[in-house]
Design an enzyme around this catalytic site. Structure first.
Site, PDB file in Angstrom:
ATOM      1  CE  LYS A 144      -3.127   2.676   2.744  1.00 48.44           C
ATOM      2  NZ  LYS A 144      -4.149   3.256   3.927  1.00 48.44           N
ATOM      3  CD  GLU A 194      -6.891   8.649  10.396  1.00 46.81           C
ATOM      4  OE1 GLU A 194      -6.251   8.006   9.655  1.00 46.81           O
ATOM      5  OE2 GLU A 194      -6.956   9.503   9.589  1.00 46.81           O
ATOM      6  CD  GLU A 238      -6.755   2.284   1.345  1.00 49.87           C
ATOM      7  OE1 GLU A 238      -6.704   3.457   2.248  1.00 49.87           O
ATOM      8  OE2 GLU A 238      -7.560   1.910   0.385  1.00 49.87           O
ATOM      9  CB  ALA A 301      -4.579   5.368   7.160  1.00 48.34           C
TER      10      ALA A 301
END
Length: 390
Positions: A144, A194, A238, A301
């Site tokens: 990722k 977040e 993910e 992330a």
């Protein structure tokens, strides 16, 4: 979203009439504002999780000077960039205040006319970069990487920061609203959904988001979008990379760690997200909120997995430096309590120039068109705050 931590008020009363604060951070119904920020601490946050690091020693020295100047409860505020080897933007303000955040109303004053705007990179270049990333995943342990874009806006006159902040708060009342003066004449402004880390005593909370889907005004379409996200194997994969990384980073710092087996759905006004509420009881002596933030940042992330390889790939494909975007912003007091959020849904303002940022997590199953749509949706938060259509 839970309210943040309300520490003891600053003992010195702040006059009723003040210029606009140089720094502000809201969490739930609580608002932290700070003035007279003093000389910034610009040391890099590399190894900032270690008590003996240069950053931590500089913070403790700044706290000691503040106490000597008459502050019984000094506080650190500011931001750390995406690349922790770059200069931090941190302050120990001479004056600060905690108060209840008033319910914000949309600003009545419009921004100046927009002269021009452009995406960097443009759609074709971004999609090509997604394709290149996916190709790099084959035959490697890189699984990722996060690819981002800038939207560069030029207005006919200086942007009204107060109006921009009011619009952000009105549109996103449950987000973490922040304003940070940057080195130079720019200001970082945004509303993050977040929470990277909150620490109060030996209790810690992290609430990572990864995997997203656009919201819709039609209730049926909106529900369908949420259900597709909840069932998406690509988005769950993910998201799990982020949760596993946080679990790994917290090893040795927790005597209890509680992580749900599956993520839940959470939403902002623009997006549905997969989210996991991670709670922990920290070992004693507990690391400070700043140490925890430095340990966890950057999560997959905003960077990718594995971290070092993802960062290298990002640097080779993104045509700009992220700066504070996808870093972390927040506060930490002298007792080690504090909150740090991920610096997303944000932009920088310098007079009539505004730079907005958004990113998307790229994995092997990513589709270039869908990823472009995602970053454009994420830009919508700041565009609406500027009074512009998405």
């Amino acid at each position: 979203m839970k309210a943040g931590i309300l520490p003891q008020q600053h003992p010195d009363p702040v006059p009723a009439r003040q210029p606009l604060p140089q720094f502000s951070f809201s969490s739930g119904s609580q608002l932290l504002t700070a003035w007279d920020l003093g000389t910034p601490l610009t040391l890099a946050a590399v190894d900032g999780d270690q008590p003996g690091s240069a950053l931590q020693q500089a913070v403790q020295s700044a706290f000691q000077r503040a106490r000597a100047a008459g502050q019984p409860r000094p506080l650190l505020v500011g931001a750390i960039p995406f690349d922790a080897s770059q200069p931090s933007c941190l302050y120990v303000p001479h004056r600060y205040q905690w108060q209840r955040a008033a319910t914000a109303q949309p600003a009545h004053t419009p921004q100046p006319p927009l002269l021009n705007q452009r995406n960097v990179p443009d759609a074709a270049a971004f999609k090509q970069a997604v394709t290149r990333m996916v190709h790099r995943f084959r035959g490697s342990d890189l699984c990722k990487a996060v690819l981002s874009v800038q939207r560069q806006l030029t207005f006919a006159a200086d942007v009204d920061l107060e109006a921009l902040r009011d619009n952000l708060r009105a549109q996103n009342p449950h987000g973490y609203l922040f304003q940070v003066p940057m080195l130079g004449d720019s200001t970082l402004l945004g509303v993050s959904p977040e929470l990277l880390v909150r620490r109060h005593g030996n209790a810690m909370l992290s609430h990572p988001l990864a995997g997203s889907a656009r919201r819709h005004s039609d209730p049926h379409a909106d529900r369908d979008s949420a259900e597709r996200l909840a069932a998406s194997s690509k988005d769950h994969y993910e998201h799990q990379l982020v949760v596993d990384d946080i679990r790994h980073q917290l090893q040795g710092w927790c005597c209890r760690l509680q992580i749900p087996a599956q993520p839940s759905l959470t939403s902002t006004s623009a997006l549905w997200h997969l989210a996991t509420r991670i709670e922990a009881e920290l070992v004693q002596p507990a690391p400070t909120a700043l140490q925890l933030a430095c340990r966890l940042h950057p999560t997959p992330a905003v960077c990718g997995h594995p971290t070092a390889a993802a960062r290298q790939l990002i640097q080779s494909l993104e045509p700009f430096e992220r700066g504070l975007f996808t870093g972390t912003v927040g506060w930490c007091d002298a007792d080690g309590n504090g909150e740090w959020v991920v610096t997303i849904r944000c932009g920088t303002v310098c007079r009539n120039q505004v730079r907005l940022f958004a990113g998307a997590g790229i994995v092997a199953a990513s589709d270039p068109d869908a990823e472009w749509d995602e970053v454009q949706t994420k830009l919508g938060t700041m565009l609406r705050a500027c009074g512009l259509p998405q």
